[in-house]
Design a protein around this motif. Structure first.
Motif, mmCIF file in Angstrom:
data_model
loop_
_atom_site.group_PDB
_atom_site.id
_atom_site.type_symbol
_atom_site.label_atom_id
_atom_site.label_comp_id
_atom_site.label_asym_id
_atom_site.label_seq_id
_atom_site.Cartn_x
_atom_site.Cartn_y
_atom_site.Cartn_z
ATOM 1 N N PHE A 34 55.676 7.476 132.499
ATOM 2 C CA PHE A 34 55.735 8.492 131.449
ATOM 3 C C PHE A 34 54.803 8.084 130.307
ATOM 4 O O PHE A 34 54.521 6.895 130.125
ATOM 5 C CB PHE A 34 57.178 8.645 130.946
ATOM 6 N N VAL A 35 54.344 9.057 129.545
ATOM 7 C CA VAL A 35 53.393 8.766 128.466
ATOM 8 C C VAL A 35 54.121 8.703 127.125
ATOM 9 O O VAL A 35 55.217 9.245 126.961
ATOM 10 C CB VAL A 35 52.265 9.811 128.408
ATOM 11 N N PHE A 36 53.466 8.041 126.163
ATOM 12 C CA PHE A 36 54.016 7.881 124.819
ATOM 13 C C PHE A 36 53.177 8.702 123.833
ATOM 14 O O PHE A 36 51.979 8.925 124.046
ATOM 15 C CB PHE A 36 53.996 6.405 124.407
ATOM 16 N N GLU A 37 53.820 9.141 122.771
ATOM 17 C CA GLU A 37 53.097 9.892 121.737
ATOM 18 C C GLU A 37 52.070 9.014 121.036
ATOM 19 O O GLU A 37 50.995 9.456 120.674
ATOM 20 C CB GLU A 37 54.084 10.475 120.717
ATOM 21 N N ASP A 38 52.435 7.761 120.816
ATOM 22 C CA ASP A 38 51.520 6.840 120.133
ATOM 23 C C ASP A 38 51.955 5.408 120.426
ATOM 24 O O ASP A 38 52.965 5.174 121.105
ATOM 25 C CB ASP A 38 51.500 7.096 118.617
ATOM 26 N N MET A 45 60.175 1.974 122.275
ATOM 27 C CA MET A 45 60.906 2.178 123.533
ATOM 28 C C MET A 45 61.093 0.869 124.280
ATOM 29 O O MET A 45 62.169 0.579 124.800
ATOM 30 C CB MET A 45 60.183 3.202 124.413
ATOM 31 N N PHE A 46 60.035 0.065 124.338
ATOM 32 C CA PHE A 46 60.153 -1.215 125.035
ATOM 33 C C PHE A 46 61.104 -2.157 124.297
ATOM 34 O O PHE A 46 61.764 -2.987 124.922
ATOM 35 C CB PHE A 46 58.776 -1.865 125.200
ATOM 36 N N ALA A 47 61.214 -2.001 123.005
ATOM 37 C CA ALA A 47 62.146 -2.808 122.217
ATOM 38 C C ALA A 47 63.562 -2.242 122.263
ATOM 39 O O ALA A 47 64.471 -2.818 121.671
ATOM 40 C CB ALA A 47 61.672 -2.892 120.769
ATOM 41 N N GLU A 48 63.728 -1.107 122.943
ATOM 42 C CA GLU A 48 65.011 -0.423 123.084
ATOM 43 C C GLU A 48 65.580 0.007 121.738
ATOM 44 O O GLU A 48 66.792 0.052 121.534
ATOM 45 C CB GLU A 48 66.017 -1.293 123.844
ATOM 46 N N GLU A 49 64.671 0.333 120.818
ATOM 47 C CA GLU A 49 65.077 0.837 119.512
ATOM 48 C C GLU A 49 65.296 2.353 119.550
ATOM 49 O O GLU A 49 66.075 2.895 118.758
ATOM 50 C CB GLU A 49 64.015 0.491 118.465
ATOM 51 N N ILE A 50 64.595 3.021 120.451
ATOM 52 C CA ILE A 50 64.761 4.453 120.633
ATOM 53 C C ILE A 50 64.866 4.739 122.128
ATOM 54 O O ILE A 50 64.343 3.989 122.951
ATOM 55 C CB ILE A 50 63.591 5.258 120.022
ATOM 56 N N ILE A 54 60.216 5.339 130.356
ATOM 57 C CA ILE A 54 59.036 4.490 130.362
ATOM 58 C C ILE A 54 58.396 4.457 131.744
ATOM 59 O O ILE A 54 57.203 4.674 131.904
ATOM 60 C CB ILE A 54 59.409 3.048 129.936
ATOM 61 N N TYR A 55 59.253 4.214 132.745
ATOM 62 C CA TYR A 55 58.789 3.942 134.104
ATOM 63 C C TYR A 55 59.948 4.276 135.023
ATOM 64 O O TYR A 55 61.107 3.970 134.704
ATOM 65 C CB TYR A 55 58.409 2.455 134.185
ATOM 66 N N SER A 56 59.701 4.909 136.153
ATOM 67 C CA SER A 56 60.800 5.391 136.986
ATOM 68 C C SER A 56 61.605 4.280 137.649
ATOM 69 O O SER A 56 62.678 4.543 138.189
ATOM 70 C CB SER A 56 60.278 6.381 138.043
ATOM 71 N N ARG A 57 61.107 3.050 137.626
ATOM 72 C CA ARG A 57 61.950 1.934 138.060
ATOM 73 C C ARG A 57 63.059 1.687 137.048
ATOM 74 O O ARG A 57 64.114 1.159 137.384
ATOM 75 C CB ARG A 57 61.107 0.666 138.263
ATOM 76 N N TYR A 58 62.813 2.058 135.782
ATOM 77 C CA TYR A 58 63.817 1.874 134.729
ATOM 78 C C TYR A 58 64.733 3.090 134.625
ATOM 79 O O TYR A 58 65.954 2.971 134.619
ATOM 80 C CB TYR A 58 63.139 1.664 133.371
#
Length: 392
Positions: A34-38, A45-50, A54-58
């Motif tokens: 999936f893509v990110f806005e910025d 997202m990777f920090a799990e703050e929001i 991210i990735y379909s394995r997740y």
């Protein structure tokens, strides 16, 4: 989205958020990433703050919808989807134990789950003690200072023995141990272990959840804090469910109630009629009055389930002749299909167990397991009763 109190409505009306296309049926999100806005959103997202994909394995919208719906039906807070039922069983065990830990488990387990405990867990220094599924004293006596997990399936496969979920829930709470229940046979339509104190519920979605023998899939459900541990293991070991299978299984949940009503009604009538046949040594079905745990079954199971276990007089040879004489009922190691299935567990699903281990959990050499399908009950009975007669 409005909240609904009834199982059928939850299973049908809980859906992923509609896209700008305003689809009525959720599409398949066949994407690996999936893509990110910025850059900042990616970091957050990777920090799990929001939240976010991210990735379909997740995570993936199809799998998320399936799990969210299943959590509603099982009365749990969170969950993850896995590629198979055994991936779910493994994750639900491995996420909570490590070197030097101990598991107390019912000895009445599916053959592959048995292999996880006896062949895989010892490689990582995890020990186990088997107990009788229905003996609460054995459960408590087996608990050690390093016991981290209590694991069982109820009804058991294929002997149809039951565990007292309320009693085990209290025991787990008393000793601060995780209680994990494989609810595959009962399904969330018939039984909700979380209501009795279970912390983790596992499913082979391949069975009654799919209900049509199409796909593999599994699920681990439970409290938010415990599923966090399971998600970490799954995220980095990769037993991911495909978006296509997540989409199918979410759709399957929409018809679970009507399907399970038919499975249960067919199984109940088949079990009742089998008890009347002289050539049948015994029959076990949870909602038969002859079941030794009938009152417990009525207490914790809405219906008796879709499986019937019986033995023909004449032992294993008679059982084989019976199976070979079937014309409509399928011979398969699967269950929970729209098609009725007959299985000889001693030579298939539980063949890796020693004979004394099988006998200890009620799996005699001549035991037959029937998964009652959705065909007309008269056709199911006709094929089974004819095969019994021919095999004499």
């Amino acid at each position: 989205m409005p909240e609904y109190s009834n199982f059928e409505t939850k299973a049908i009306r809980h859906q992923a958020e509609r896209s700008h296309n305003r689809e009525h049926s959720v599409p398949i999100y066949a994407t690996s990433s999936f893509v990110f806005e910025d850059a900042e959103e990616a970091r957050a997202m990777f920090a799990e703050e929001i939240p976010g994909n991210i990735y379909s394995r997740y995570s993936n919208p199809n799998n998320d919808e399936f799990i969210e719906k299943l959590c509603l039906l099982e009365h749990t807070e969170d969950g993850i989807a896995t590629a198979s039922g055994m991936a779910a069983m493994f994750c639900s065990i491995a996420a909570f134990v490590g070197q030097g830990d101990h598991i107390v488990a019912s000895r009445s387990l599916f053959g592959s789950t048995h292999q996880i405990l006896t062949s895989l867990m010892p490689k990582w220094g995890v020990s186990h003690t088997y107990v009788s599924i229905d003996n609460l004293e054995e459960w408590e006596n087996a608990i050690q200072p390093n016991t981290k997990l209590m694991f069982l399936e109820t009804p058991s496969n294929p002997a149809q023995d039951l565990a007292d979920l309320e009693a085990l829930g209290k025991l787990a709470a008393k000793h601060n141990i995780i209680l994990s229940v494989d609810n595959c046979f009962a399904t969330p339509y018939i039984q909700n272990p979380a209501d009795f104190g279970a912390h983790i519920i596992t499913h082979s979605a391949t069975k009654f959840i799919d209900g049509q023998g199409r796909v593999l899939g599994g699920a681990v459900l439970g409290t938010t804090d415990l599923i966090k541990e399971v998600r970490f293991l799954a995220r980095h070991s990769g037993p991911s469910m495909s978006p296509f299978h997540g989409w199918i299984l979410s759709k399957s949940l929409e018809t679970m109630a009507v399907r399970m009503d038919r499975h249960c009604d067919n199984a109940m009538e088949l079990a009742t009629e089998l008890e009347k046949i002289d050539d049948v040594a015994w029959v076990k079905y949870p909602h038969l009055a002859s079941h030794p745990q009938y009152e417990l079954a009525k207490k914790q199971m809405k219906k008796g389930g879709g499986l019937v276990t019986f033995e023909l007089k004449g032992g294993v040879e008679r059982g084989r002749k019976f199976l070979d004489a079937l014309q409509m009922v399928s011979l398969s190691a699967n269950l929970g299909d729209s098609r009725s299935i007959a299985t000889h567990p001693a030579s298939t699903t539980h063949s890796k167990l020693l004979e004394e281990e099988r006998l200890a959990v009620g799996i005699s050499n001549g035991l037959i397991r029937v998964s009652a399908g959705l065909e007309h009950i008269e056709d199911i009975k006709k094929d089974i009763f004819r095969a019994i007669e021919v095999s004499a």
